[in-house]
Write a protein that holds these residues in place. Structure first.
Motif, PDB file in Angstrom:
ATOM      1  N   ASP A  32      -4.557  -9.835   1.978  1.00  0.00           N
ATOM      2  CA  ASP A  32      -2.951 -10.094   1.989  1.00  0.00           C
ATOM      3  C   ASP A  32      -2.485 -10.248   3.344  1.00  0.00           C
ATOM      4  O   ASP A  32      -1.410 -10.951   3.404  1.00  0.00           O
ATOM      5  N   GLU A  33      -3.049 -10.047   4.481  1.00  0.00           N
ATOM      6  CA  GLU A  33      -2.681 -10.299   5.981  1.00  0.00           C
ATOM      7  C   GLU A  33      -2.669 -11.735   6.243  1.00  0.00           C
ATOM      8  O   GLU A  33      -1.547 -12.281   6.694  1.00  0.00           O
ATOM      9  N   LEU A  34      -3.745 -12.278   5.845  1.00  0.00           N
ATOM     10  CA  LEU A  34      -3.725 -13.745   5.909  1.00  0.00           C
ATOM     11  C   LEU A  34      -3.026 -14.553   4.992  1.00  0.00           C
ATOM     12  O   LEU A  34      -2.334 -15.559   5.407  1.00  0.00           O
ATOM     13  N   SER A  35      -2.835 -14.129   3.813  1.00  0.00           N
ATOM     14  CA  SER A  35      -2.020 -14.628   2.898  1.00  0.00           C
ATOM     15  C   SER A  35      -0.614 -14.913   3.285  1.00  0.00           C
ATOM     16  O   SER A  35       0.195 -15.738   3.014  1.00  0.00           O
ATOM     17  N   LYS A  36      -0.117 -14.001   3.998  1.00  0.00           N
ATOM     18  CA  LYS A  36       1.358 -13.739   4.364  1.00  0.00           C
ATOM     19  C   LYS A  36       1.571 -14.762   5.445  1.00  0.00           C
ATOM     20  O   LYS A  36       2.749 -15.219   5.750  1.00  0.00           O
ATOM     21  N   LYS A  37       0.535 -15.257   6.274  1.00  0.00           N
ATOM     22  CA  LYS A  37       0.730 -16.173   7.222  1.00  0.00           C
ATOM     23  C   LYS A  37       0.668 -17.683   6.914  1.00  0.00           C
ATOM     24  O   LYS A  37       0.802 -18.686   7.608  1.00  0.00           O
ATOM     25  N   PHE A  38       0.262 -17.805   5.467  1.00  0.00           N
ATOM     26  CA  PHE A  38       0.151 -19.343   4.883  1.00  0.00           C
ATOM     27  C   PHE A  38       1.346 -19.985   5.270  1.00  0.00           C
ATOM     28  O   PHE A  38       2.556 -19.674   5.110  1.00  0.00           O
ATOM     29  N   PRO A  39       1.335 -21.230   5.765  1.00  0.00           N
ATOM     30  CA  PRO A  39      -0.183 -21.941   5.741  1.00  0.00           C
ATOM     31  C   PRO A  39      -0.739 -21.937   7.224  1.00  0.00           C
ATOM     32  O   PRO A  39      -1.695 -22.797   7.423  1.00  0.00           O
ATOM     33  N   LEU A  40      -0.231 -20.906   8.232  1.00  0.00           N
ATOM     34  CA  LEU A  40      -0.746 -21.234   9.253  1.00  0.00           C
ATOM     35  C   LEU A  40      -1.814 -19.769   9.585  1.00  0.00           C
ATOM     36  O   LEU A  40      -2.086 -19.008  10.446  1.00  0.00           O
ATOM     37  N   CYS A  41      -2.397 -19.781   8.408  1.00  0.00           N
ATOM     38  CA  CYS A  41      -3.348 -18.415   7.999  1.00  0.00           C
ATOM     39  C   CYS A  41      -5.110 -18.610   8.448  1.00  0.00           C
ATOM     40  O   CYS A  41      -5.554 -17.738   8.993  1.00  0.00           O
ATOM     41  N   CYS A  42      -5.582 -20.200   8.370  1.00  0.00           N
ATOM     42  CA  CYS A  42      -6.832 -20.588   8.761  1.00  0.00           C
ATOM     43  C   CYS A  42      -6.790 -21.670   9.280  1.00  0.00           C
ATOM     44  O   CYS A  42      -6.054 -22.467   9.222  1.00  0.00           O
ATOM     45  N   ASP A  43      -8.035 -22.082   9.843  1.00  0.00           N
ATOM     46  CA  ASP A  43      -8.176 -23.538  10.579  1.00  0.00           C
ATOM     47  C   ASP A  43      -7.674 -24.470   9.490  1.00  0.00           C
ATOM     48  O   ASP A  43      -7.270 -25.681   9.825  1.00  0.00           O
ATOM     49  N   PHE A  44      -8.389 -24.409   8.196  1.00  0.00           N
ATOM     50  CA  PHE A  44      -8.252 -25.586   7.112  1.00  0.00           C
ATOM     51  C   PHE A  44      -6.962 -25.469   6.894  1.00  0.00           C
ATOM     52  O   PHE A  44      -6.227 -26.639   6.755  1.00  0.00           O
ATOM     53  N   HIS A  45      -6.010 -24.576   6.412  1.00  0.00           N
ATOM     54  CA  HIS A  45      -5.010 -24.584   5.972  1.00  0.00           C
ATOM     55  C   HIS A  45      -3.751 -25.172   7.176  1.00  0.00           C
ATOM     56  O   HIS A  45      -3.078 -25.895   6.873  1.00  0.00           O
ATOM     57  N   LYS A  46      -4.226 -24.527   8.360  1.00  0.00           N
ATOM     58  CA  LYS A  46      -3.252 -24.816   9.403  1.00  0.00           C
ATOM     59  C   LYS A  46      -3.520 -26.319   9.887  1.00  0.00           C
ATOM     60  O   LYS A  46      -2.408 -27.090  10.008  1.00  0.00           O
ATOM     61  N   GLY A  47      -4.747 -26.551  10.025  1.00  0.00           N
ATOM     62  CA  GLY A  47      -5.012 -28.103  10.322  1.00  0.00           C
ATOM     63  C   GLY A  47      -4.358 -28.817   9.259  1.00  0.00           C
ATOM     64  O   GLY A  47      -3.843 -30.072   9.865  1.00  0.00           O
ATOM     65  N   THR A  48      -4.637 -28.752   7.908  1.00  0.00           N
ATOM     66  CA  THR A  48      -4.035 -29.711   7.013  1.00  0.00           C
ATOM     67  C   THR A  48      -2.469 -29.868   7.026  1.00  0.00           C
ATOM     68  O   THR A  48      -1.910 -31.049   7.231  1.00  0.00           O
ATOM     69  N   PHE A  49      -1.791 -28.575   7.264  1.00  0.00           N
ATOM     70  CA  PHE A  49      -0.309 -28.800   7.208  1.00  0.00           C
ATOM     71  C   PHE A  49      -0.086 -29.436   8.531  1.00  0.00           C
ATOM     72  O   PHE A  49       1.133 -30.158   8.406  1.00  0.00           O
ATOM     73  N   GLN A  50      -0.527 -29.080   9.659  1.00  0.00           N
ATOM     74  CA  GLN A  50       0.113 -29.802  10.968  1.00  0.00           C
ATOM     75  C   GLN A  50      -0.166 -31.171  10.797  1.00  0.00           C
ATOM     76  O   GLN A  50       0.657 -32.005  11.378  1.00  0.00           O
ATOM     77  N   TRP A  51      -1.312 -31.874  10.408  1.00  0.00           N
ATOM     78  CA  TRP A  51      -1.718 -33.126  10.389  1.00  0.00           C
ATOM     79  C   TRP A  51      -0.568 -33.644   9.386  1.00  0.00           C
ATOM     80  O   TRP A  51      -0.084 -34.873   9.836  1.00  0.00           O
ATOM     81  N   LEU A  52      -0.198 -33.285   8.218  1.00  0.00           N
ATOM     82  CA  LEU A  52       0.872 -33.833   7.484  1.00  0.00           C
ATOM     83  C   LEU A  52       2.208 -33.775   7.831  1.00  0.00           C
ATOM     84  O   LEU A  52       3.014 -34.579   7.861  1.00  0.00           O
ATOM     85  N   ASP A  53       2.531 -32.902   8.452  1.00  0.00           N
ATOM     86  CA  ASP A  53       3.794 -32.473   9.155  1.00  0.00           C
ATOM     87  C   ASP A  53       4.049 -33.411  10.252  1.00  0.00           C
ATOM     88  O   ASP A  53       5.154 -34.034  10.225  1.00  0.00           O
TER      89      ASP A  53
END
Length: 434
Positions: A32-53
């Protein structure tokens, strides 16, 4: 391999992107702790979002030329939040994969969900390729599958979607409707649809447009279906198959057994004219080699032409007799009147010698026969008028029906010898044409 992540489809009307709700009980991570930080929660989601943004904010995802092309509806705010939408939908898909991978119908449910997400990006399809790109990366490099075979199946499906949209590698592109119609129209010009057996079938092919070769089951998420339209190779195979089936239905013995002269010669005319058309196209067109279905028609026409020539030879020998629906003239003339007319025409060399029997046959309303129903006219047409005008008055005692120096036939039909009315032309056409 370089992948273009933003692609524009200009073939359809504008459809805005729509929001996809998260699946039931969705959570990006088990924690739950990681889920609350989405999309800056893990390398994959964070990297995906930042690249797109970064690319969305820089505006590099659309050019000024493309903005101008879509100026009637384009508003940048329509696509606000697109980087978040993409990373969310990748995460939704991750969740569906983990939930359904061990179920009986796992493959259909997961691939339907992937298609459901693709549909949500609207048209022009600006961003679905980015969704697919990061999903492919997730399946291949990030996800943990209990079954390697299932992983490979999903990767092949998703990567195939991505590559299919970029280059159609190892896959033949479906033919456009206008190309299908143009190809069928050209085929129709070669095919002998003028034959009675095929006349009613022609309209089916004339109106043929899109040809669907496959329809999928309904998508379990949005009820849509996928259709597969015909490719160039499949269209050629389809026309070849149709040509074989139609031509195989022609029964030459039926034409002989009917003994109908009009149908026989009409059939011969169709075969000859279609074969002539093929030879003309072969001579004048720029086509190096005709498609198989056209070559098959040409071979069939050539065989039919040879067969009909053989039958015509048998007709001349008298070994084959056809029934004619065409009749010779019907008149009130007695045999004596017809004999006098024949003698005068032959003696004055207006016609070639002909037996009295065959001459009379022409005026007895009997079936038209080549050997008995033909008068060969010799002298110029202009002299016919003078012959008939003189003949009528010189043979008054024969009581030929006379109306302004003409031959009168039942039903008020007459052959007028009055040159002002072109009467001698009518007379000549009868005698010369029979």
């Amino acid at each position: 391999m370089k992948i273009k992540l933003f692609e524009f489809d200009t073939t359809k009307n504008f459809i805005p992107p729509r929001k996809i709700d998260p699946p039931n009980n969705f959570h990006p991570h088990k924690s739950d702790e990681l889920s609350k930080k989405f999309p800056l929660c893990c390398d994959f989601h964070k990297g995906t979002f930042q690249w797109l943004d970064d690319r969305y904010k820089s505006g590099t995802w659309i050019t000024d030329k493309e903005k101008q092309r879509y100026k009637n509806w384009f508003k940048k705010e329509i696509y606000d939040g697109m980087p978040m939408k993409i990373v969310q939908q990748v995460s939704y898909t991750e969740f569906i994969i983990s939930e359904k991978i061990n179920t009986n119908n796992w493959y259909k449910v997961i691939t339907d969900y992937i298609d459901y997400n693709i549909h949500s990006f609207g048209n022009p399809d600006f961003f679905s390729r980015a969704y697919l790109f990061f999903l492919v990366h997730y399946i291949k490099e990030v996800a943990h599958f209990p079954d390697e075979k299932k992983k490979n199946q999903l990767w092949q499906y998703t990567n195939g979607k991505l590559k299919g949209r970029s280059a159609n590698e190892n896959k033949e592109t479906p033919v456009k409707i206008e190309v299908v119609q143009d190809t069928i129209r050209k085929w129709i010009k070669f095919f002998p649809f003028e034959i009675d057996r095929f006349k009613n079938l022609k309209r089916f092919f004339v109106n043929q447009g899109i040809i669907i070769t496959e329809i999928s089951d309904e998508n379990v998420f949005d009820g849509s279906v996928k259709i597969k339209t015909i490719t160039k190779t499949e269209l050629s195979e389809w026309l070849l198959s149709a040509t074989k089936k139609l031509l195989a239905d022609v029964d030459q013995m039926e034409i002989i057994q009917q003994k109908d002269e009009a149908k026989f010669y009409n059939y011969s005319l169709v075969i000859q004219s279609k074969y002539h058309y093929f030879k003309q196209q072969e001579l004048l067109s720029d086509i190096k080699a005709f498609p198989d279905y056209v070559s098959l028609i040409a071979e069939w026409l050539n065989e039919e032409k040879s067969f009909l020539e053989h039958l015509k030879t048998e007709l001349k020998k008298g070994n084959l007799i056809l029934n004619s629906n065409i009749k010779t003239f019907s008149t009130d003339y007695s045999d004596n009147q017809l004999e006098t007319l024949r003698n005068s025409l032959v003696e004055q060399q207006f016609i070639k010698p002909i037996s009295q029997k065959n001459f009379n046959y022409i005026f007895q309303c009997k079936p038209l026969k080549e050997r008995k129903s033909k008068i060969i006219w010799i002298k110029p047409l202009t002299q016919a008028h003078y012959f008939f005008r003189g003949f009528i008055f010189q043979n008054k005692e024969m009581n030929y029906p006379l109306i302004n120096a003409c031959f009168s036939f039942p039903g008020k039909r007459k052959l007028d010898s009055n040159y002002k009315k072109g009467g001698y032309l009518q007379i000549d056409n009868v005698f010369k044409g029979l």
